[in-house]
Design an enzyme around this catalytic site. Structure first.
Site, PDB file in Angstrom:
ATOM      1  N   PHE A 291      99.161  71.305  28.490  1.00  0.00           N
ATOM      2  CA  PHE A 291      99.529  71.896  27.217  1.00  0.00           C
ATOM      3  C   PHE A 291      98.717  73.152  26.949  1.00  0.00           C
ATOM      4  O   PHE A 291      97.519  73.191  27.234  1.00  0.00           O
ATOM      5  CB  PHE A 291      99.218  70.935  26.050  1.00  0.00           C
ATOM      6  N   ASP A 292      99.374  74.142  26.353  1.00  0.00           N
ATOM      7  CA  ASP A 292      98.614  75.143  25.634  1.00  0.00           C
ATOM      8  C   ASP A 292      98.117  74.444  24.373  1.00  0.00           C
ATOM      9  O   ASP A 292      98.580  73.359  24.030  1.00  0.00           O
ATOM     10  CB  ASP A 292      99.509  76.333  25.288  1.00  0.00           C
ATOM     11  N   CYS A 293      97.173  75.021  23.691  1.00  0.00           N
ATOM     12  CA  CYS A 293      96.631  74.387  22.490  1.00  0.00           C
ATOM     13  C   CYS A 293      97.059  75.112  21.221  1.00  0.00           C
ATOM     14  O   CYS A 293      97.513  74.484  20.267  1.00  0.00           O
ATOM     15  CB  CYS A 293      95.099  74.347  22.576  1.00  0.00           C
TER      16      CYS A 293
END
Length: 243
Positions: A13-15
């Site tokens: 995931f990107d955050c």
């Protein structure tokens, strides 16, 4: 089109813009600065002015900490808008990441996903800033890969090269890892199959483009408001529609 999530053991995931609302966090600093210097601009206008500056600084200074990128992008925003940004204000934005709020359903969704998958963060951030976000999310990640680690900001390929190394170290075959990406994925190397893009569906992005929630082709959207237990584990195979 349906993708079988049972085909995957790890999700990356990107955050920011996915789990953490960075538009709200950045606007919380830009808005009071604008009021102080006499700029009558909406949060949307401020974010639009800011977005290009952050992208520019990231492209020019891949080895900078994200806190320094934020500060310099803020200075560039002030120059663009014709209002000076003091060192105090620049430092305030640079140190603001731990204050950025999580989306309301991020923790619940991550806790549910963690029961079935190894979770990996792949994000344009530095270690100290992410530590504050991790404390808000309250879910441990199996691996965290940051711009500080790879000395570059996405979409630079170093992030994905580091992800491949991490997957090997974790014992996860590349084809069994699905990244969460709203941006276009890098082209696979010769002989490699492209990985699907996976995302937690969040509210639509502002026009600034900071929150990159666009429904890219082939992106799988996991909607936290639909019970994940029902969709991923309950009663049948773990499948989800591409939307």
């Amino acid at each position: 089109m349906t993708i079988d999530l049972a085909d995957y053991d790890a999700l990356s995931f990107d955050c920011y813009g996915t789990l953490i609302d960075w538009e709200a966090g950045i606007a919380a600093v830009l808005a009071p600065w604008a009021a102080e210097v006499g700029l009558d601009l909406s949060d949307e206008d401020l974010l639009l002015a800011y977005a290009d500056q952050e992208a520019r600084v990231e492209a020019e200074h891949g080895d900078w900490l994200y806190s320094d990128v934020l500060a310099e992008a803020f200075r560039g925003t002030g120059e663009k808008l014709g209002a000076a940004v003091s060192d105090t204000w620049a430092a305030r934005l640079g140190g603001s990441v731990p204050d950025w709020p999580a989306f309301g359903d991020s923790t619940e969704a991550l806790r549910s996903l963690a029961q079935d998958y190894q979770l990996i963060i792949l994000s344009n951030v530095d270690h100290a800033s992410f530590a504050g976000s991790a404390a808000r999310l309250k879910v441990p990640f199996d691996r965290v890969i940051t711009a500080q680690d790879v000395k570059a900001y996405k979409p630079a390929p170093q992030h994905f090269e580091a992800l491949d190394v991490a997957l090997e170290e974790m014992g996860v075959p590349r084809e069994r890892a699905a990244p969460r990406r709203a941006e276009p994925l890098p082209r696979p190397r010769a002989g490699q199959a492209p990985r699907p893009a996976l995302g937690l569906d969040q509210p639509p992005a502002r026009a600034s483009g900071l929150g990159r929630h666009a429904r890219a082709p082939g992106r799988v959207l996991l909607r936290p408001r639909v019970p994940l237990d029902d969709r991923l584990r309950g009663g049948g195979p773990r499948r989800t529609d591409v939307r």
